[in-house]
Design an enzyme around this catalytic site. Sequence first.
Site, PDB file in Angstrom:
ATOM      1  N   ILE A  12      15.177   1.841  34.041  1.00 25.90           N
ATOM      2  CA  ILE A  12      14.005   1.553  34.872  1.00 25.90           C
ATOM      3  C   ILE A  12      14.100   0.138  35.447  1.00 25.90           C
ATOM      4  CG2 ILE A  12      11.474   1.374  34.898  1.00 25.90           C
ATOM      5  CD1 ILE A  12      11.492   3.362  32.496  1.00 25.90           C
ATOM      6  N   ILE A  60      16.554 -11.699  24.408  1.00 25.40           N
ATOM      7  CA  ILE A  60      15.142 -12.104  24.302  1.00 25.40           C
ATOM      8  C   ILE A  60      14.776 -12.515  22.876  1.00 25.40           C
ATOM      9  CG2 ILE A  60      14.283 -10.798  26.292  1.00 25.40           C
ATOM     10  CD1 ILE A  60      13.231  -8.678  24.227  1.00 25.40           C
ATOM     11  N   THR A 131       4.884   2.311  27.082  1.00 25.83           N
ATOM     12  CA  THR A 131       5.086   3.763  27.139  1.00 25.83           C
ATOM     13  C   THR A 131       3.847   4.540  26.699  1.00 25.83           C
ATOM     14  OG1 THR A 131       6.335   5.541  26.075  1.00 25.83           O
ATOM     15  CG2 THR A 131       6.101   3.544  24.809  1.00 25.83           C
ATOM     16  N   ASP A 132       3.768   5.788  27.141  1.00 26.69           N
ATOM     17  CA  ASP A 132       2.667   6.648  26.692  1.00 26.69           C
ATOM     18  C   ASP A 132       2.826   7.042  25.219  1.00 26.69           C
ATOM     19  OD1 ASP A 132       4.820   8.411  26.930  1.00 26.69           O
ATOM     20  OD2 ASP A 132       3.769   9.877  28.187  1.00 26.69           O
ATOM     21  N   GLU A 133       4.037   6.837  24.657  1.00 25.36           N
ATOM     22  CA  GLU A 133       4.268   7.287  23.273  1.00 25.36           C
ATOM     23  C   GLU A 133       3.417   6.518  22.266  1.00 25.36           C
ATOM     24  OE1 GLU A 133       8.239   8.166  22.125  1.00 25.36           O
ATOM     25  OE2 GLU A 133       8.804   8.802  24.128  1.00 25.36           O
ATOM     26  N   TYR A 156      10.290   3.948  17.254  1.00 25.40           N
ATOM     27  CA  TYR A 156      10.268   3.423  18.634  1.00 25.40           C
ATOM     28  C   TYR A 156       8.834   3.202  19.104  1.00 25.40           C
ATOM     29  CZ  TYR A 156      10.065   3.657  23.754  1.00 25.40           C
ATOM     30  OH  TYR A 156       9.764   3.418  25.066  1.00 25.40           O
ATOM     31  N   LYS A 160       6.778  -0.254  20.060  1.00 26.19           N
ATOM     32  CA  LYS A 160       6.176  -0.523  21.375  1.00 26.19           C
ATOM     33  C   LYS A 160       4.662  -0.763  21.209  1.00 26.19           C
ATOM     34  CE  LYS A 160       7.779  -0.462  24.993  1.00 26.19           C
ATOM     35  NZ  LYS A 160       8.472  -1.505  25.816  1.00 26.19           N
TER      36      LYS A 160
HETATM   37  P1  NAD Z   1      16.939   1.212  28.809  1.00 28.81           P
HETATM   38  O1  NAD Z   1      17.305   1.422  27.380  1.00 28.81           O
HETATM   39  O2  NAD Z   1      17.638   1.996  29.861  1.00 28.81           O
HETATM   40  O3  NAD Z   1      17.132  -0.338  29.192  1.00 28.81           O
HETATM   41  C1  NAD Z   1      16.758  -1.370  28.348  1.00 28.81           C
HETATM   42  C2  NAD Z   1      17.430  -2.639  28.833  1.00 28.81           C
HETATM   43  O4  NAD Z   1      17.024  -3.719  27.960  1.00 28.81           O
HETATM   44  C3  NAD Z   1      18.964  -2.585  28.783  1.00 28.81           C
HETATM   45  O5  NAD Z   1      19.499  -3.084  29.984  1.00 28.81           O
HETATM   46  C4  NAD Z   1      19.320  -3.489  27.606  1.00 28.81           C
HETATM   47  O6  NAD Z   1      20.574  -4.123  27.746  1.00 28.81           O
HETATM   48  C5  NAD Z   1      18.166  -4.484  27.639  1.00 28.81           C
HETATM   49  N1  NAD Z   1      17.948  -5.121  26.335  1.00 28.81           N
HETATM   50  C6  NAD Z   1      17.866  -4.510  25.128  1.00 28.81           C
HETATM   51  N2  NAD Z   1      17.702  -5.420  24.154  1.00 28.81           N
HETATM   52  C7  NAD Z   1      17.666  -6.636  24.763  1.00 28.81           C
HETATM   53  C8  NAD Z   1      17.517  -7.968  24.293  1.00 28.81           C
HETATM   54  N3  NAD Z   1      17.386  -8.232  22.990  1.00 28.81           N
HETATM   55  N4  NAD Z   1      17.512  -8.984  25.184  1.00 28.81           N
HETATM   56  C9  NAD Z   1      17.659  -8.713  26.515  1.00 28.81           C
HETATM   57  N5  NAD Z   1      17.824  -7.483  27.003  1.00 28.81           N
HETATM   58  C10 NAD Z   1      17.834  -6.447  26.145  1.00 28.81           C
HETATM   59  O7  NAD Z   1      15.373   1.419  28.873  1.00 28.81           O
HETATM   60  P2  NAD Z   1      14.479   2.039  30.041  1.00 28.81           P
HETATM   61  O8  NAD Z   1      14.406   3.497  29.849  1.00 28.81           O
HETATM   62  O9  NAD Z   1      14.896   1.476  31.336  1.00 28.81           O
HETATM   63  O10 NAD Z   1      13.054   1.435  29.627  1.00 28.81           O
HETATM   64  C11 NAD Z   1      12.643   0.152  30.082  1.00 28.81           C
HETATM   65  C12 NAD Z   1      11.273  -0.153  29.529  1.00 28.81           C
HETATM   66  O11 NAD Z   1      10.356   0.835  29.941  1.00 28.81           O
HETATM   67  C13 NAD Z   1      11.228  -0.161  27.993  1.00 28.81           C
HETATM   68  O12 NAD Z   1      10.380  -1.193  27.599  1.00 28.81           O
HETATM   69  C14 NAD Z   1      10.644   1.205  27.645  1.00 28.81           C
HETATM   70  O13 NAD Z   1       9.940   1.142  26.427  1.00 28.81           O
HETATM   71  C15 NAD Z   1       9.715   1.434  28.817  1.00 28.81           C
HETATM   72  N6  NAD Z   1       9.476   2.847  29.167  1.00 28.81           N
HETATM   73  C16 NAD Z   1      10.522   3.714  29.342  1.00 28.81           C
HETATM   74  C17 NAD Z   1      10.255   5.034  29.731  1.00 28.81           C
HETATM   75  C18 NAD Z   1      11.373   6.020  29.967  1.00 28.81           C
HETATM   76  O14 NAD Z   1      11.093   7.193  30.224  1.00 28.81           O
HETATM   77  N7  NAD Z   1      12.635   5.623  29.946  1.00 28.81           N
HETATM   78  C19 NAD Z   1       8.947   5.447  29.922  1.00 28.81           C
HETATM   79  C20 NAD Z   1       7.897   4.519  29.722  1.00 28.81           C
HETATM   80  C21 NAD Z   1       8.179   3.227  29.354  1.00 28.81           C
HETATM   81  O1  TDX Z   2      19.369  16.236  23.245  1.00 26.18           O
HETATM   82  C1  TDX Z   2      18.131  16.255  23.341  1.00 26.18           C
HETATM   83  N1  TDX Z   2      17.462  17.441  23.196  1.00 26.18           N
HETATM   84  C2  TDX Z   2      16.110  17.553  23.258  1.00 26.18           C
HETATM   85  O2  TDX Z   2      15.545  18.643  23.129  1.00 26.18           O
HETATM   86  C3  TDX Z   2      17.356  15.068  23.592  1.00 26.18           C
HETATM   87  C4  TDX Z   2      18.051  13.723  23.760  1.00 26.18           C
HETATM   88  C5  TDX Z   2      16.002  15.195  23.670  1.00 26.18           C
HETATM   89  N2  TDX Z   2      15.381  16.377  23.492  1.00 26.18           N
HETATM   90  C6  TDX Z   2      13.909  16.461  23.595  1.00 26.18           C
HETATM   91  C7  TDX Z   2      13.130  15.411  22.852  1.00 26.18           C
HETATM   92  C8  TDX Z   2      11.920  15.197  23.745  1.00 26.18           C
HETATM   93  O3  TDX Z   2      10.928  16.152  23.448  1.00 26.18           O
HETATM   94  O4  TDX Z   2      13.611  16.249  24.985  1.00 26.18           O
HETATM   95  C9  TDX Z   2      12.433  15.443  25.151  1.00 26.18           C
HETATM   96  C10 TDX Z   2      12.807  14.182  25.902  1.00 26.18           C
HETATM   97  O5  TDX Z   2      13.631  13.419  25.036  1.00 26.18           O
HETATM   98  P1  TDX Z   2      14.181  11.968  25.455  1.00 26.18           P
HETATM   99  O6  TDX Z   2      14.881  12.090  26.762  1.00 26.18           O
HETATM  100  O7  TDX Z   2      14.918  11.416  24.287  1.00 26.18           O
HETATM  101  O8  TDX Z   2      12.827  11.181  25.744  1.00 26.18           O
HETATM  102  P2  TDX Z   2      11.540  10.908  24.826  1.00 26.18           P
HETATM  103  O9  TDX Z   2      11.867  10.962  23.397  1.00 26.18           O
HETATM  104  O10 TDX Z   2      10.439  11.804  25.311  1.00 26.18           O
HETATM  105  O11 TDX Z   2      11.225   9.378  25.236  1.00 26.18           O
HETATM  106  C11 TDX Z   2      11.377   8.931  26.608  1.00 26.18           C
HETATM  107  O12 TDX Z   2      10.134   8.849  27.249  1.00 26.18           O
HETATM  108  C12 TDX Z   2       9.247   7.828  26.853  1.00 26.18           C
HETATM  109  C13 TDX Z   2      12.073   7.588  26.646  1.00 26.18           C
HETATM  110  O13 TDX Z   2      13.332   7.676  25.989  1.00 26.18           O
HETATM  111  C14 TDX Z   2      11.212   6.508  26.059  1.00 26.18           C
HETATM  112  O14 TDX Z   2      11.853   5.243  26.182  1.00 26.18           O
HETATM  113  C15 TDX Z   2       9.904   6.466  26.819  1.00 26.18           C
HETATM  114  O15 TDX Z   2       9.032   5.533  26.278  1.00 26.18           O
END
Ligand code: NAD
Ligand code: TDX
Length: 350
Positions: A12, A60, A131-133, A156, A160
Amino acid sequence: MKILITGGAGFIGSHVVRLFVNHYPQYKIVNLDKLTYAGNLKNLTDIENKPNYKFIKGDICDAEFIQNLFATENFQAVIHLAAESHVDRSISNPLEFVITNVMGTVNLLNAARYQFQKEGATFQKFYHVSTDEVYGSLGKDGMFTETTAYDPHSPYSASKASSDHFVRAYHDTYKLPVVISNCSNNYGPYHFPEKLIPLAIHNIKNNKPVPVYGKGENIRDWLFVIDHARAIDTIFHNAQIGSTYNIGGHNEWKNIDVIELLCDIMDQKLGRPQGTSRALISFVKDRAGHDLRYAIDASKLQRDLGWMPSVQFAEGLESTVDWYLNNDVWLQEVTSGNYQNYYEEQYHKR
Ligand code: NAD
Ligand code: TDX
């Protein structure tokens, strides 16, 4: 305005960095990222040479480094995305999530607080991306609103939730100008292939089993990542200090339905007979503490700030598949681990 974006080499974060660098040439964007396994500078090659962009490799959690960085760069705002983000990894290694997501966030808050309180300070905003989690799991009905009580279930989401509490505590205690958003599941380009959608695309392409946890009945509310970046832009610029916004796509899907749709799109794109990829679906042991359902009520964001998702799921999923099929090199470099050499090759020598 000089803005620190943390975690900008992640999924993101890279979309947020790109949006800010391209839309706001008057801002200076500093991307701070530790480049863990999830950080990939190849996500940003299109903007890496822009004059308003700078990358800094750093952690960080390193308090001294962060204090020095704030002292030299004099940031006016922070958009904090750096985190450990994968629920399954948090189940095998919870402490890493406490260290990065809780302690790392508090470290940043301390530096921002100092920046905010020092004489002649120009610090304006600490935007925490969450996150919504944190709200836990829903039954068949209902939606998460901004006032839903926190009830995290995974290490996780607990980390958060804790970081969100600290951000609010710094607002209440030190008057630090903060904003928080809590978003639902994102999908789109540059998503690391450990998460459901990119993992499934990768496996289907390579004729490997697609693991679906349990019976695939868990429900997620999917949002295209660029819509999340747009929401962050809107909230960053317009939200009242101290406020919280939920961000979501009004787009609930059972996991099995997402995977079947993805299989059908992949069959069509790869010229395989319809039904070929569905045969790869493999039901596996469920995730421990697997939240049943997430659904976001994002009406406050629409009402207050006029944001709405712009990409329909069918369209977004198809364009995501196209992106992965057209960016095979990106995927190969991620799966081989080669992407981790890019910093040394391109940046270290500069
Ligand atoms: P991601 O895992 O793809 O990226 C995380 C980034 O943070 C990476 O580039 C990593 O190198 C960096 N990072 C990790 N530890 C660090 C540290 N100690 N110092 C500096 N950098 C560090 O995550 P994402 O999916 O892009 O999520 C970004 C943010 O959005 C997170 O805070 C996550 O909780 C939140 N979020 C994600 C989702 C989702 O669906 N992916 C949804 C809602 C909220
Ligand atoms: O191999 C898989 N099979 C499977 O059934 C994986 C990796 C996941 N799943 C399921 C678990 C969840 O119900 O699919 C759903 C989505 O899983 P993930 O992609 O791991 O996402 P989730 O656990 O929902 O969390 C994501 O959304 C909220 C992000 O990883 C989080 O960072 C964010 O906060």
